[in-house]
Design an enzyme around this catalytic site. Structure first.
Site, PDB file in Angstrom:
ATOM      1  N   HIS A  41       0.841  -1.207   0.000  1.00  0.00           N
ATOM      2  CA  HIS A  41       0.000   0.000   0.000  1.00  0.00           C
ATOM      3  C   HIS A  41       0.879   1.262   0.000  1.00  0.00           C
ATOM      4  O   HIS A  41       0.557   2.249  -0.674  1.00  0.00           O
ATOM      5  CB  HIS A  41      -0.890   0.031   1.249  1.00  0.00           C
ATOM      6  CG  HIS A  41      -1.843  -1.125   1.368  1.00  0.00           C
ATOM      7  ND1 HIS A  41      -1.688  -2.112   2.312  1.00  0.00           N
ATOM      8  CD2 HIS A  41      -2.955  -1.439   0.673  1.00  0.00           C
ATOM      9  CE1 HIS A  41      -2.678  -2.992   2.189  1.00  0.00           C
ATOM     10  NE2 HIS A  41      -3.454  -2.609   1.206  1.00  0.00           N
ATOM     11  N   GLU A 153      -0.983  -3.558  -9.158  1.00  0.00           N
ATOM     12  CA  GLU A 153      -1.062  -4.649 -10.139  1.00  0.00           C
ATOM     13  C   GLU A 153      -1.317  -5.981  -9.447  1.00  0.00           C
ATOM     14  O   GLU A 153      -1.711  -6.951 -10.086  1.00  0.00           O
ATOM     15  CB  GLU A 153       0.245  -4.731 -10.937  1.00  0.00           C
ATOM     16  CG  GLU A 153       0.422  -3.610 -11.921  1.00  0.00           C
ATOM     17  CD  GLU A 153       1.681  -3.748 -12.748  1.00  0.00           C
ATOM     18  OE1 GLU A 153       2.481  -4.686 -12.486  1.00  0.00           O
ATOM     19  OE2 GLU A 153       1.884  -2.912 -13.637  1.00  0.00           O
TER      20      GLU A 153
HETATM   21  P1  AMP Z   1      -6.582  -3.770  -0.369  1.00  0.00           P
HETATM   22  O1  AMP Z   1      -6.445  -2.938   0.855  1.00  0.00           O
HETATM   23  O2  AMP Z   1      -6.078  -5.169  -0.233  1.00  0.00           O
HETATM   24  O3  AMP Z   1      -7.941  -3.678  -1.008  1.00  0.00           O
HETATM   25  O4  AMP Z   1      -5.601  -3.136  -1.439  1.00  0.00           O
HETATM   26  C1  AMP Z   1      -5.610  -1.763  -1.695  1.00  0.00           C
HETATM   27  C2  AMP Z   1      -4.707  -1.488  -2.856  1.00  0.00           C
HETATM   28  O5  AMP Z   1      -3.385  -1.918  -2.558  1.00  0.00           O
HETATM   29  C3  AMP Z   1      -5.130  -2.219  -4.139  1.00  0.00           C
HETATM   30  O6  AMP Z   1      -4.990  -1.348  -5.238  1.00  0.00           O
HETATM   31  C4  AMP Z   1      -4.153  -3.343  -4.196  1.00  0.00           C
HETATM   32  O7  AMP Z   1      -3.918  -3.819  -5.503  1.00  0.00           O
HETATM   33  C5  AMP Z   1      -2.906  -2.706  -3.618  1.00  0.00           C
HETATM   34  N1  AMP Z   1      -1.974  -3.724  -3.128  1.00  0.00           N
HETATM   35  C6  AMP Z   1      -2.243  -4.736  -2.274  1.00  0.00           C
HETATM   36  N2  AMP Z   1      -1.147  -5.496  -2.100  1.00  0.00           N
HETATM   37  C7  AMP Z   1      -0.165  -4.949  -2.875  1.00  0.00           C
HETATM   38  C8  AMP Z   1       1.218  -5.285  -3.137  1.00  0.00           C
HETATM   39  N3  AMP Z   1       1.793  -6.337  -2.565  1.00  0.00           N
HETATM   40  N4  AMP Z   1       1.894  -4.494  -3.971  1.00  0.00           N
HETATM   41  C9  AMP Z   1       1.318  -3.420  -4.577  1.00  0.00           C
HETATM   42  N5  AMP Z   1       0.036  -3.061  -4.371  1.00  0.00           N
HETATM   43  C10 AMP Z   1      -0.694  -3.813  -3.527  1.00  0.00           C
END
Ligand code: AMP
Length: 283
Positions: A41, A153
């Site tokens: 994030h 991604e």
């Molecule tokens: P989430 O809180 O899991 O809904 O994710 C929020 C954002 O963080 C989304 O755009 C995800 O794709 C991104 N995200 C989650 N894990 C990663 C990661 N390991 N690397 C890059 N972006 C991430």
């Protein structure tokens, strides 16, 4: 230490804050999250910082994108630690709407998405998911009215779905994708990794390892069907149940049978114990 971000929980206060940014002629980037923030994030936040004068991060665990059988109630919630991490990144605003602000009584509208959202990947296993994501992201865009929105991604089908929606509905938001941040052993960072037992955690790097191995074999000219089938077996042998392990066109997400169907994206979803992990790489 930078001053803490403004924490906003009502649309009125949000309008006041974003109105000030706009009056000052500053651009605004939004990073939508469900909290439980990790370095993945924070990579999105760093990208947002570089693109826009002001950065807002939303933290909302969106019930509409969980099926009744999924982990909504137990989804990790670490708000104070999240705000501290965002403070260190110089984030200006945290948009943390309560559920009743997002979905007040009488809420009756949802966004229906097709194209990449019905590619027969995540949608095959989580039929509620992209409708829930698209609806909440459309609301977030309407509330925050950012110039840029930054997504990972890591959730590749989601990135493509949101990009398509923003274009199709003329939402005037420039959607930016950021490469996946990984642990040293290749496991993609995820808020759900905390669910893994030590043995499951030790097995988990097989996903990235196999994606890379298969991408290399396909690039060397081996047949996609053969390579992907063997990759799937390797992941199962490491203790996972594979939901899908597929080569797709990176833009349309259509099935790729040969290299000429590319540029390729290899995508996987697999379950180990109670945890479901997803990952993907360029082919
Ligand atoms: P989430 O809180 O899991 O809904 O994710 C929020 C954002 O963080 C989304 O755009 C995800 O794709 C991104 N995200 C989650 N894990 C990663 C990661 N390991 N690397 C890059 N972006 C991430």
């Amino acid at each position: 230490m930078a001053r803490g971000p403004l924490i906003v929980r009502t649309v009125k206060n949000l309008d006041r804050a974003t109105g000030k940014f706009r009056e000052a002629g500053e651009t605004l980037a939004l990073v939508p999250t469900m909290g439980a923030l990790h370095a993945g994030h924070l990579a999105l936040v760093k990208r947002a910082r570089r693109r826009a004068g002001r950065v807002a991060v939303s933290i909302f665990v969106n019930p509409a994108q969980f099926a009744p059988t999924e982990d909504f109630a137990n989804y990790p919630r670490t708000f104070d630690a999240d705000v501290a991490a965002l403070q260190a990144e110089g984030v200006d605003l945290v948009w943390a709407p309560p559920r009743e602000v997002m979905y007040p009584d009488g809420f009756a509208t949802s966004v229906a998405v097709k194209g990449p959202a019905v590619a027969d990947l995540e949608d095959r296993f989580r039929p509620h998911f992209f409708g829930g994501v698209a609806t909440v992201v459309a609301k977030l865009f309407g509330q925050v009215r950012p110039d840029f929105a930054v997504f990972g991604e890591k959730d590749y089908q989601q990135l493509k779905t949101v990009t398509r929606m923003a274009a199709d509905l003329d939402l005037k938001v420039n959607v930016i994708g950021v490469p996946t941040v990984r642990e040293k052993d290749g496991l993609a960072l995820s808020s759900r990794n905390v669910y893994l037992s030590p043995a499951e955690r030790a097995a988990a790097p097989v996903l990235y390892r196999t994606l890379k191995d298969c991408a290399a074999r396909i690039a060397a000219g081996e047949a996609i069907a053969v390579v992907m089938n063997e990759g799937s077996i390797a992941i199962e042998e490491a203790g996972f149940a594979v939901d899908y392990f597929e080569a797709r066109n990176a833009e349309t997400l259509r099935r790729a049978e040969k290299r000429e169907d590319g540029p390729l994206r290899l995508l996987v979803a697999a379950r180990i114990g109670k945890t479901r992990l997803i990952d993907n790489i360029a082919g």
